[in-house]
Write a protein that holds these residues in place. Structure first.
Motif: not given
Length: 134
Positions: A19-23, A29-46
């Motif tokens: 879960l990414v909690v960021e306003d 977007l940057d966090l989501r891209n990094m997480l997806e690059g690691f193979g994580c499934t991103v919840v959010g961001p919210v």
């Protein structure tokens, strides 16, 4: 040997629901891209405390990254909910120390913005190892 350890960590993070909690949209977007690059499934961001608590209940993340302050609101209620559910989390903040002073935030692992890919990788690997050991 180092490659073997990296492959183990990659396998550990693959599909992990974070879960990414960021306003701030660009940081989210940057966090989501990094997480997806690691193979994580991103919840959010919210971007709000209310949406984060709802996502915690509805989407059942396995870990969370929390911006410490969302607008004027502290993210402490989200941290408390995650702690109650046994979900590991870390704070990603522009503050070097918790301005709120809330123990759920002060005692959490912390990354400073802007986040370096290697720092995020190491943080997540540590959270994941802690989650599997629990």
């Amino acid at each position: 040997m180092a490659d073997e350890g990296k492959r183990d960590t990659e396998a550990m993070l693959n599909g992990w629901r974070v879960l990414v909690v960021e306003d701030e949209a660009l940081i989210a977007l940057d966090l989501r891209n990094m997480l997806e690059g690691f193979g994580c499934t991103v919840v959010g961001p919210v971007a709000t405390v209310e949406n984060a608590v709802e996502a915690t209940e509805r989407d059942r993340p396995e870990a969370a990254l929390l911006d410490e302050v969302l607008g004027e609101a502290s993210v402490a209620p989200v941290a408390e909910e995650l702690r109650r559910r046994g979900i590991p989390y870390a704070v990603v903040s522009g503050y070097s120390a918790s301005p709120a002073g809330d123990p759920a935030l002060r005692e959490a692992p912390r990354l400073s913005k802007p986040v370096a890919v290697s720092d995020l990788w190491n943080l997540l690997a540590g959270l994941r190892r802690g989650a599997t050991a629990a």
